[in-house]
Scaffold this motif. Structure first.
Motif, PDB file in Angstrom:
ATOM      1  N   THR A 190       0.388  -5.185   4.752  1.00 35.94           N
ATOM      2  CA  THR A 190       1.605  -5.963   4.487  1.00 35.94           C
ATOM      3  C   THR A 190       2.368  -6.096   5.806  1.00 35.94           C
ATOM      4  O   THR A 190       2.127  -5.324   6.738  1.00 35.94           O
ATOM      5  CB  THR A 190       2.506  -5.244   3.467  1.00 35.94           C
ATOM      6  OG1 THR A 190       2.963  -4.018   4.082  1.00 35.94           O
ATOM      7  CG2 THR A 190       1.763  -4.912   2.190  1.00 35.94           C
ATOM      8  N   GLN A 193       3.760  -2.863   7.000  1.00 39.20           N
ATOM      9  CA  GLN A 193       2.709  -1.954   7.473  1.00 39.20           C
ATOM     10  C   GLN A 193       2.168  -2.388   8.835  1.00 39.20           C
ATOM     11  O   GLN A 193       1.888  -1.554   9.691  1.00 39.20           O
ATOM     12  CB  GLN A 193       1.571  -1.896   6.437  1.00 39.20           C
ATOM     13  CG  GLN A 193       1.985  -1.223   5.126  1.00 39.20           C
ATOM     14  CD  GLN A 193       0.995  -1.469   3.999  1.00 39.20           C
ATOM     15  OE1 GLN A 193       0.102  -2.308   4.095  1.00 39.20           O
ATOM     16  NE2 GLN A 193       1.170  -0.744   2.902  1.00 39.20           N
ATOM     17  N   SER A 215       4.274   3.699  -0.562  1.00 41.99           N
ATOM     18  CA  SER A 215       4.533   2.696   0.472  1.00 41.99           C
ATOM     19  C   SER A 215       3.241   2.236   1.143  1.00 41.99           C
ATOM     20  O   SER A 215       3.245   1.276   1.902  1.00 41.99           O
ATOM     21  CB  SER A 215       5.499   3.243   1.526  1.00 41.99           C
ATOM     22  OG  SER A 215       4.970   4.414   2.119  1.00 41.99           O
ATOM     23  N   GLY A 216       2.138   2.923   0.860  1.00 45.08           N
ATOM     24  CA  GLY A 216       0.859   2.498   1.429  1.00 45.08           C
ATOM     25  C   GLY A 216       0.515   3.198   2.729  1.00 45.08           C
ATOM     26  O   GLY A 216      -0.110   2.622   3.609  1.00 45.08           O
ATOM     27  N   TYR A 369       5.004  -0.419  -1.955  1.00 46.77           N
ATOM     28  CA  TYR A 369       4.121  -1.586  -1.880  1.00 46.77           C
ATOM     29  C   TYR A 369       4.543  -2.600  -2.946  1.00 46.77           C
ATOM     30  O   TYR A 369       4.812  -2.226  -4.090  1.00 46.77           O
ATOM     31  CB  TYR A 369       2.685  -1.128  -2.108  1.00 46.77           C
ATOM     32  CG  TYR A 369       1.660  -2.230  -2.130  1.00 46.77           C
ATOM     33  CD1 TYR A 369       1.465  -3.039  -1.015  1.00 46.77           C
ATOM     34  CD2 TYR A 369       0.885  -2.452  -3.262  1.00 46.77           C
ATOM     35  CE1 TYR A 369       0.519  -4.046  -1.028  1.00 46.77           C
ATOM     36  CE2 TYR A 369      -0.074  -3.454  -3.281  1.00 46.77           C
ATOM     37  CZ  TYR A 369      -0.243  -4.253  -2.169  1.00 46.77           C
ATOM     38  OH  TYR A 369      -1.177  -5.241  -2.186  1.00 46.77           O
TER      39      TYR A 369
END
Ligand code: ADP
Ligand code: ZN
Length: 706
Positions: A190, A193, A215-216, A369
């Protein structure tokens, strides 16, 4: 040329190595055979020996150097030396972390038997022969051991097929196999990220990736690992509990291909451990995923180390060498020129302090996310709730579970792992009844005849249960704490139709049981998962919309400067478990609804908690604002020995003008047999240089200290 050689021999006095004569062109870390007391033993070359004036003994010669490359690289040897000096153990003890137990010949490339399919069309009898041919026709050729493991057939079946010329067995040296480089399929990040990924690549310092649950962070790790592997280097990913990591392992096998990933943990059998070790040493592996000991695997060209959930207490080894994986990884990365990444939603205070000082690089992922909302958190005051005979299940919690059952959604209920020990709590002043001997909370036990008694496990004192609170005189005394078994019974009574799973160390003994349990939840064959915190945290179960902690207090009133930090981490973890694919709810049951760690966790405000807690630690002079060393003593006359040693240490500190706080006590869970001395201040290690502490085990930067 004189060399210092370390042996695995446990003889006393040689823990720091022995001097031998050898060639000048061997490298530290090499595997050597040396004469020792008329025998030949395994050794590892440490470093050039310090020049010595005169030798009392004749210096013996190194007999031979084995293998085509050293067992350990230079950065690894330097880290080993650092461990011995920082954690105050012998070099031999530090070496135990790095190499499987001898004989180390088993670490050299072995010859393995491979099976190749020659006549796929040949008719065979029996299902077992059929199984072998089916597997081989998809793979062509494979190691015999793997073939046997996957089909479960005996050697006789294989021999039968070989005799008929249907398959062929050949011996192949492990190191001779061609390993094609991994094909990397990097993740699609994303925008948020992408940004942190770029920032991390641009900074050589260790990075704290401070990202909320969901949040990944795993995807960012994947991107970093992909970079590292494309540069021809290798990576280590440390995780706190390998049982909970199955989906994460699959994620990285997809990234690099299964054959380039190795899984490393303490439950590997000896043969598996050695075979995996050789694969890694031979350069076949690009990523090692494992528990803290994976840090010591023999990667030749280390480019990246990641500690996921860096705050977890399992990163500290509680046996000699008593290392912490974070500190050790930092040293290894410095020597290897590798990047260190620490990931967490609730960083340790140690890491937070360093990030604030700028010693660590700090990046944040503050959103989940796809902007998934955080679950709503409700705090239930257990002192006010009318639980009746269903204690510790409050009416609001029961209503919430009922609602999930009606909607066919799932719930997770957590109990603290020490949930079986109960304490006596005053519902008015909210203090626990403490033992006059040790000043620690009493444990409540039911003795035969159904009478309740207070027991002080550190001194052995037992008393009848008082009728009024010794602190405030209130008669509202309540026995708190419940084990998973008791709660399971209560839940079955209240919700006889619900499909209930229990997960604790009694019900989960193998990885396979954990796998089945997770599958039951994923496939919605269960409604409620009841488990201890250590088993249930970290789960990623999309159908769970209610997560509840039954008693958020156990641990809070332990006299431990990390108690608040720990409860905050637990509660924040919990809020990460609910609502991973649809909106969820969290319920926290507690006797201390106003405690800052409870309120800040409920408000998802990790940064404020960390800043406040750090200010407290600085004010009170506790780690990370000060350094702590713990000396452990057990055995005969332990109380007396600990007291004498502590008073000697105090005297030495005073005469040397070392400003240190020194205390000694029985440990809470040591049953009076284990005592410790805590030395706290700017430089407690300076005192150990002056004093004789042979009698004790030294624990530098202890995590457990009650
Ligand atoms: P964390 O480790 O920070 O708690 P995870 O890495 O487990 O978060 O990610 C949470 C969920 O979001 C996972 O199911 C993951 O697959 C998904 N996710 C996160 N980032 C991405 C991405 N870039 N692409 C696809 N899915 C993602
Ligand atoms: Zn009271």
């Amino acid at each position: 040329m004189r060399w210092t050689v370390l042996t695995a021999s446990k003889s006393s006095g040689i823990g720091e190595g022995l001097t031998y004569e050898g060639d000048a062109d061997v490298s530290p870390g090499s595997y050597v055979r040396i004469p020792l007391r008329r025998r030949m033993v395994d050794g590892i070359l440490l470093a050039r020996a310090q020049q010595q004036e005169k030798e009392a003994f004749a210096i013996l010669k190194i007999e031979s150097v084995l293998g085509n490359r050293p067992l350990l690289t230079e950065p690894q040897m330097k880290t080993l030396e650092w461990m011995a000096s920082y954690y105050r153990c012998s070099l031999r003890q530090a070496l135990q972390a790095w190499l499987p137990s001898p004989p180390w010949t088993t670490l050299l490339p072995q010859k393995t038997l491979h099976v190749t399919l020659l006549k796929p069309e040949e008719p065979v009898r029996g299902t077992r022969q059929r199984d072998v041919l089916d597997l081989l026709s998809s793979k062509g050729s494979m190691p015999l051991a793997v073939l046997q493991e996957e089909t479960g057939v005996s050697r006789a079946v294989i021999n039968g097929l070989t005799k008929r010329g249907i398959i062929e067995m050949t011996e192949i040296a492990e190191s001779a196999q061609e390993i094609p480089p991994p094909v990397v399929s990097p993740p699609a990040l994303t925008p948020a990220q992408v940004l942190v990924h770029a920032e991390m690549r641009g900074d050589r310092r260790p990075t704290l990736l401070f990202g909320v649950t969901g949040s990944g962070k795993t995807e960012v790790y994947a991107a970093l690992i992909a970079d590292c592997v494309r540069e021809g280097k290798q990576a280590i990913l440390l995780v706190p509990e390998i049982l909970l990591t199955e989906h994460c392992i699959h994620r990285f096998q997809r990234l690099l291909g299964e054959e380039h990933v190795a899984v490393w943990h303490s439950r590997l059998t000896g043969a598996r451990r050695r075979a995996t070790w050789r694969r890694i040493h031979n350069g076949e592996v690009s990523l090692v995923i494992g528990s803290r000991s994976a840090l010591f695997t023999p990667l030749q060209n280390l480019g990246l180390v990641i500690l996921d959930e860096e705050h977890e207490w399992t990163y500290k080894n509680e046996q000699t060498p008593r290392y912490h994986a974070r500190e050790t990884a930092e040293t290894l990365c410095r020597h290897a020129g590798a990047k260190l990444v620490l990931g967490s939603a609730t960083p340790s205070l140690e890491t937070w302090a360093r990030a604030k000082e700028g010693r660590y690089h700090l990046v944040r992922l503050p959103e989940r996310y796809l902007s998934q909302p955080f679950p709503a958190v409700r705090i239930v005051d257990l002192a006010q709730a009318q639980c009746g005979s269903l204690y510790p299940l409050s009416p609001s919690l029961l209503a919430a579970i009922e609602e999930r059952l009606q909607k066919k959604e799932q719930s997770i209920l957590f109990l603290n792992h020490r949930g079986i020990a109960s304490a006596l709590l005053c519902l008015d002043c909210r203090r626990r009844v403490v033992s006059p001997d040790s000043r620690l909370p009493f444990t409540v036990h039911r003795i035969p005849g159904n009478e309740l008694r207070l027991v002080d496990h550190t001194t052995g004192l037992t008393l009848p249960v008082p009728t009024a609170c010794p602190a405030c005189g209130s008669v509202r005394l309540h026995c708190i704490g419940a084990g998973t078994q008791k709660v399971e019974t209560l839940l079955k009574q209240r919700f006889p139709e619900a499909r209930l799973l229990r997960a604790d160390s009694d019900t989960l003994q193998h990885p396979e049981q954990m796998r089945q349990l997770l599958a039951s939840m994923r496939e919605r064959r269960a409604d409620i998962l009841l488990g201890t915190q250590s088993v249930v945290k970290g789960l990623d179960l999309p159908q769970v919309t209610l997560a509840a902690v039954l008693l958020a207090d156990i641990g809070l009133s332990l006299p431990h400067f990390r108690a608040g930090e720990r409860i905050f981490q637990l509660l924040s973890q919990l809020t990460g478990r609910s609502g991973r694919s649809k909106p969820g709810e969290v319920i926290i049951q507690t006797y201390r609804p106003d405690a800052p760690e409870v309120l800040l966790a409920a408000g998802h405000n990790a940064e404020k908690f960390l800043d406040d807690e750090l200010a407290l630690r600085i004010h009170a002079g506790y780690p990370p604002a000060a350094k702590l060393i713990r000396l452990l003593l057990r055995g005969s006359n332990v109380q007396q020995r600990a007291t004498v040693l502590a008073s000697n240490l105090k005297q030495t500190a005073e005469s040397q003008h070392l400003p240190l706080t020194i205390s000694s006590a029985a440990t809470i869970f040591g049953g009076g047999k284990l005592w410790h001395i805590l030395i706290r201040g700017a430089q407690p290690e300076a005192l150990l240089q002056q004093a004789d502490v042979q009698d004790a085990v030294v624990d530098v930067d202890p995590i457990e200290c009650v």
